[in-house]
Enzyme design. Structure first.
Site, PDB file in Angstrom:
ATOM      1  N   ALA A  75      -0.980   2.541  -9.420  1.00 56.18           N
ATOM      2  CA  ALA A  75      -1.756   3.705  -8.980  1.00 56.18           C
ATOM      3  C   ALA A  75      -0.820   4.613  -8.209  1.00 56.18           C
ATOM      4  O   ALA A  75       0.158   4.145  -7.613  1.00 56.18           O
ATOM      5  CB  ALA A  75      -2.899   3.238  -8.093  1.00 56.18           C
ATOM      6  N   GLY A 118      -1.471  -1.126 -10.853  1.00 57.02           N
ATOM      7  CA  GLY A 118      -2.366  -0.541 -11.862  1.00 57.02           C
ATOM      8  C   GLY A 118      -1.689  -0.396 -13.213  1.00 57.02           C
ATOM      9  O   GLY A 118      -2.354  -0.375 -14.248  1.00 57.02           O
ATOM     10  N   GLU A 121      -2.139  -3.637 -14.795  1.00 61.37           N
ATOM     11  CA  GLU A 121      -3.561  -3.730 -15.169  1.00 61.37           C
ATOM     12  C   GLU A 121      -3.849  -2.892 -16.418  1.00 61.37           C
ATOM     13  O   GLU A 121      -4.643  -3.283 -17.270  1.00 61.37           O
ATOM     14  CB  GLU A 121      -4.431  -3.279 -13.987  1.00 61.37           C
ATOM     15  CG  GLU A 121      -4.351  -4.290 -12.840  1.00 61.37           C
ATOM     16  CD  GLU A 121      -4.981  -3.785 -11.558  1.00 61.37           C
ATOM     17  OE1 GLU A 121      -4.661  -2.648 -11.148  1.00 61.37           O
ATOM     18  OE2 GLU A 121      -5.777  -4.526 -10.966  1.00 61.37           O
ATOM     19  N   GLU A 141       0.329  -5.169  -4.929  1.00 62.19           N
ATOM     20  CA  GLU A 141      -0.602  -4.480  -4.029  1.00 62.19           C
ATOM     21  C   GLU A 141      -0.682  -5.127  -2.649  1.00 62.19           C
ATOM     22  O   GLU A 141      -0.981  -4.450  -1.667  1.00 62.19           O
ATOM     23  CB  GLU A 141      -2.006  -4.431  -4.646  1.00 62.19           C
ATOM     24  CG  GLU A 141      -2.136  -3.489  -5.839  1.00 62.19           C
ATOM     25  CD  GLU A 141      -1.886  -4.142  -7.183  1.00 62.19           C
ATOM     26  OE1 GLU A 141      -1.215  -5.191  -7.236  1.00 62.19           O
ATOM     27  OE2 GLU A 141      -2.372  -3.594  -8.198  1.00 62.19           O
TER      28      GLU A 141
HETATM   29  C1  HXC Z   1       3.590   7.126  -6.203  1.00 68.25           C
HETATM   30  C2  HXC Z   1       5.673   6.345  -6.759  1.00 68.25           C
HETATM   31  C3  HXC Z   1       5.126   5.074  -7.101  1.00 68.25           C
HETATM   32  C4  HXC Z   1       3.707   4.903  -6.978  1.00 68.25           C
HETATM   33  C5  HXC Z   1       7.265   5.013  -7.441  1.00 68.25           C
HETATM   34  N1  HXC Z   1       6.993   6.243  -6.984  1.00 68.25           N
HETATM   35  N2  HXC Z   1       6.153   4.267  -7.510  1.00 68.25           N
HETATM   36  N3  HXC Z   1       4.913   7.345  -6.316  1.00 68.25           N
HETATM   37  N4  HXC Z   1       2.995   5.943  -6.521  1.00 68.25           N
HETATM   38  N5  HXC Z   1       3.093   3.765  -7.318  1.00 68.25           N
HETATM   39  C6  HXC Z   1       7.940   7.345  -6.760  1.00 68.25           C
HETATM   40  C7  HXC Z   1       8.800   7.105  -5.525  1.00 68.25           C
HETATM   41  O1  HXC Z   1       8.121   7.550  -4.359  1.00 68.25           O
HETATM   42  C8  HXC Z   1      10.014   7.960  -5.826  1.00 68.25           C
HETATM   43  O2  HXC Z   1       9.700   9.318  -5.601  1.00 68.25           O
HETATM   44  C9  HXC Z   1      10.170   7.796  -7.349  1.00 68.25           C
HETATM   45  O3  HXC Z   1       8.886   7.368  -7.827  1.00 68.25           O
HETATM   46  C10 HXC Z   1      11.194   6.712  -7.707  1.00 68.25           C
HETATM   47  O4  HXC Z   1      10.849   5.527  -7.007  1.00 68.25           O
HETATM   48  P1  HXC Z   1      11.895   4.706  -6.099  1.00 68.25           P
HETATM   49  O5  HXC Z   1      11.102   3.842  -5.190  1.00 68.25           O
HETATM   50  O6  HXC Z   1      12.886   5.643  -5.478  1.00 68.25           O
HETATM   51  O7  HXC Z   1      12.630   3.849  -7.227  1.00 68.25           O
HETATM   52  P2  HXC Z   1      13.297   2.408  -7.091  1.00 68.25           P
HETATM   53  O8  HXC Z   1      14.084   2.300  -5.823  1.00 68.25           O
HETATM   54  O9  HXC Z   1      13.982   2.185  -8.392  1.00 68.25           O
HETATM   55  O10 HXC Z   1      12.074   1.380  -6.940  1.00 68.25           O
HETATM   56  C11 HXC Z   1      11.174   1.211  -8.028  1.00 68.25           C
HETATM   57  C12 HXC Z   1       9.903   0.439  -7.560  1.00 68.25           C
HETATM   58  C13 HXC Z   1       9.302   1.171  -6.322  1.00 68.25           C
HETATM   59  C14 HXC Z   1      10.273  -0.997  -7.208  1.00 68.25           C
HETATM   60  C15 HXC Z   1       8.927   0.429  -8.741  1.00 68.25           C
HETATM   61  O11 HXC Z   1       9.143   2.562  -6.640  1.00 68.25           O
HETATM   62  C16 HXC Z   1       7.964   0.635  -5.923  1.00 68.25           C
HETATM   63  O12 HXC Z   1       7.859  -0.409  -5.291  1.00 68.25           O
HETATM   64  N6  HXC Z   1       6.895   1.377  -6.231  1.00 68.25           N
HETATM   65  C17 HXC Z   1       5.538   1.048  -5.825  1.00 68.25           C
HETATM   66  C18 HXC Z   1       5.004  -0.073  -6.702  1.00 68.25           C
HETATM   67  C19 HXC Z   1       3.624  -0.510  -6.221  1.00 68.25           C
HETATM   68  O13 HXC Z   1       3.427  -0.885  -5.086  1.00 68.25           O
HETATM   69  N7  HXC Z   1       2.637  -0.439  -7.122  1.00 68.25           N
HETATM   70  C20 HXC Z   1       1.265  -0.758  -6.822  1.00 68.25           C
HETATM   71  C21 HXC Z   1       0.530   0.499  -6.378  1.00 68.25           C
HETATM   72  S1  HXC Z   1      -1.125   0.135  -5.867  1.00 68.25           S
HETATM   73  P3  HXC Z   1      10.729  10.287  -4.828  1.00 68.25           P
HETATM   74  O14 HXC Z   1       9.963  11.574  -4.694  1.00 68.25           O
HETATM   75  O15 HXC Z   1      11.066   9.636  -3.550  1.00 68.25           O
HETATM   76  O16 HXC Z   1      11.907  10.377  -5.774  1.00 68.25           O
HETATM   77  C22 HXC Z   1      -1.988  -0.067  -7.276  1.00 68.25           C
HETATM   78  C23 HXC Z   1      -3.441  -0.371  -7.087  1.00 68.25           C
HETATM   79  C24 HXC Z   1      -4.168  -0.298  -8.416  1.00 68.25           C
HETATM   80  O17 HXC Z   1      -1.489   0.044  -8.340  1.00 68.25           O
HETATM   81  C25 HXC Z   1      -5.632  -0.152  -8.174  1.00 68.25           C
HETATM   82  C26 HXC Z   1      -6.369   0.324  -9.393  1.00 68.25           C
HETATM   83  C27 HXC Z   1      -6.162   1.748  -9.747  1.00 68.25           C
END
Ligand code: HXC
Length: 267
Positions: A75, A118, A121, A141
């Site tokens: 998400a 997500g 998912e 998450e």
């Molecule tokens: C918004 C995101 C994002 C996300 C990455 N980005 N994941 N923005 N939402 N889920 C953005 C970063 O802010 C960054 O933007 C750019 O994408 C590149 O990401 P980096 O972190 O710089 O890349 P990297 O160091 O290679 O790390 C990759 C990663 C990390 C390990 C995937 O981005 C990460 O941990 N992302 C979050 C993953 C996560 O927690 N997902 C679950 C979300 S909650 P900028 O502008 O800084 O370049 C969820 C709930 C679902 O999914 C519920 C149902 C809908």
């Protein structure tokens, strides 16, 4: 129009791209700057594209893909960070996931790179997953103080069992493509350069069959997760009889006996 409304302001680029290669279609998630995080706009456009394709008889199988670096990183954390309970409940978020689940055309998830939260998912809401050896699957998450909210605790557990699902969800660790394949989450793992071609090949193989048999088979397999064995077997039997009465089934069996290729009509 509800969840299908085009919520995209005029100056914003499309967050999903559609490539038609009939009888298959490929939907590409297109927010590379955010590793294809599932923003509200992206989810609306994705559901709109899926529903349109589902109504299109020329499309027999859909490939849902990201890019080399990410299928989807989850998400959009920006969208998730400050909603009220009412916005979450009435904001159409749940309807979009229900709409994806209701698509009757088979969907192959083509996964390369990150497939998280997500995003994982979403891949699991598809019918099968073809992965690059670079793919990484996870439900991180709990790192954010929440938990999977679009089916992750249910679908991952059914796919890989309780102990591994607990490991992935409670620790937030990622599964490699090979580990995900061994655990039963992924159908096929291929070399990094071949993930999309392989997913298209799988989709072409599905699309070559009668859409009646294929759609009823999808429905029937999904029953295995929705009901008990007796009711599931009953649903399968009814689906089988329905398929058997189609022109395609009669033609399929006649063609086999006559040692020729069947002419599939979708009737
Ligand atoms: C918004 C995101 C994002 C996300 C990455 N980005 N994941 N923005 N939402 N889920 C953005 C970063 O802010 C960054 O933007 C750019 O994408 C590149 O990401 P980096 O972190 O710089 O890349 P990297 O160091 O290679 O790390 C990759 C990663 C990390 C390990 C995937 O981005 C990460 O941990 N992302 C979050 C993953 C996560 O927690 N997902 C679950 C979300 S909650 P900028 O502008 O800084 O370049 C969820 C709930 C679902 O999914 C519920 C149902 C809908």
């Amino acid at each position: 129009m509800g969840v299908l409304a085009d919520l995209r302001p005029p100056d914003r680029p499309m967050t999903v791209l559609l490539e038609r290669e009939e009888p298959i279609a490929v939907i590409r998630l297109n927010r590379p700057e955010a590793l294809n995080a599932l923003s509200n706009q992206l989810m609306s456009e994705l559901v709109g594209a899926l529903e349109n394709l589902d109504d299109d008889e020329a499309v027999r199988c859909i490939v849902l893909a990201g890019d080399d670096k990410a299928f989807a990183s989850g998400a959009d954390i920006g969208d998730l960070s400050n909603p009220t309970h009412l916005e979450l409940y009435f904001g159409g978020r749940i309807d979009k996931w229900d709409a994806i689940r209701s698509v009757r055309t088979p969907i192959v998830a083509a996964v390369s790179g990150y497939c998280l939260g997500g995003g994982c998912e979403l891949a699991m809401a598809c019918d099968l997953i073809v992965a690059s050896e670079t793919a990484q699957f996870g439900q991180p998450e709990t790192n954010l103080g929440v938990l999977p909210g679009a089916g992750g605790t249910q679908r991952l557990t059914r796919a890989i069992g309780k102990s591994k699902a607990m490991d992935v969800i409670l620790t937030g660790r990622f599964l490699s493509a090979r580990e995900a394949e061994a655990a039963g989450l992924v159908a096929r793992v291929v070399a990094a350069e071949a993930w999309l071609d392989e997913a298209k090949r799988v989709a072409q193989a599905i699309a070559a069959k009668s859409p009646i048999g294929v759609r009823l088979a999808k429905e029937s397999v999904n029953q295995a997760f929705e009901t008990n064995l007796r009711a599931g077997l009953e649903a399968e039997r009814k689906a089988f009889h329905l398929a058997l009465s189609s022109e395609d089934a009669q033609e399929g069996m006649k063609a086999f006996l006559e040692k020729r290729k069947p002419e599939i009509k979708g009737k």
